[in-house]
Design an enzyme around this catalytic site. Structure first.
Site, short mmCIF file in Angstrom:
data_model
loop_
_atom_site.label_atom_id
_atom_site.label_comp_id
_atom_site.label_asym_id
_atom_site.label_seq_id
_atom_site.Cartn_x
_atom_site.Cartn_y
_atom_site.Cartn_z
N GLY A 33 -6.28 -2.05 -1.63
CA GLY A 33 -5.33 -3.16 -1.76
C GLY A 33 -4.19 -2.87 -2.71
CG ASP A 35 -6.58 -0.96 -8.39
OD1 ASP A 35 -5.76 -0.45 -9.17
OD2 ASP A 35 -7.81 -0.84 -8.53
CE1 TYR A 126 -13.08 -6.38 -6.77
CE2 TYR A 126 -12.52 -7.72 -8.65
CZ TYR A 126 -12.89 -6.50 -8.12
OH TYR A 126 -13.05 -5.42 -8.94
#
EC number: 3.1.1.106
Length: 179
Positions: A33, A35, A126
């Site tokens: 993603g 990150d 998440y």
């Protein structure tokens, strides 16, 4: 008066702001993603800075934030925060998400940053529901900027149009012009 909060649909790695927030994992070593996108765009200097932080203090805990240079990005710095993994909403996820946003804002304020760009923290792998995460983000950031002069400009950077509309609607409901 122009709002201090704005919604942008696009690629957070392309913004010229003082600080870009990275929705990191606890290891700070990059991932998927946003990150992964931030680590790829920033180059190896970002990973080296994250390794140094890990050597000095270990993993970054959920709700906490750390700051590194931005490598090849146009930003001055990257603020890495670890948002909560969604576990149904009964495990302090909202409080931890608030803490993640607040930790980033406090680092921005302490470093005299005038602008900061947030992704939708915790809404990717998440699993935090986007609408609930957006409400926490807008509420937490709005509360912070009523008490602090810096950062002067906060951007909610949304990867897709649906999320951008969600943030814009929340800002409009509280009386801010998100454009």
């Amino acid at each position: 008066m122009t709002s201090r909060l704005q919604v942008i649909q696009g690629d957070i790695t392309q913004l010229s702001v003082d600080a870009i927030v990275n929705a990191a994992n606890a290891s700070l070593m990059g991932g998927g993603g946003v990150d992964g996108a931030i680590h790829r765009a920033a180059g190896p200097a970002l990973l080296d800075a994250c390794k140094l932080i890990r050597q000095q203090q270990g993993e970054c805990q959920t709700g906490h934030a750390v700051i590194t240079p931005a490598g090849k990005l146009s930003a001055k710095a990257v603020i890495h925060t670890v948002g909560p993994v969604w576990r149904g909403g009964e495990h302090q996820e909202a409080e931890l998400l608030e803490e993640a946003y607040r930790s980033c804002l406090l680092l921005a304020e302490a470093n005299h940053f005038r602008s900061i760009a947030f992704p939708a923290i915790s809404t990717g792998v998440y699993g935090y529901p986007r609408a609930q995460a957006a409400e926490v983000a807008v509420r937490t950031v709005s509360d912070f900027i009523t008490r602090y002069a810096l950062p002067e400009q906060v951007y909610f950077v949304c990867y897709d149009e649906e999320t951008a509309r969600l943030y814009a609607r929340l800002l409009t409901q509280q009386g801010d012009d998100p454009a």
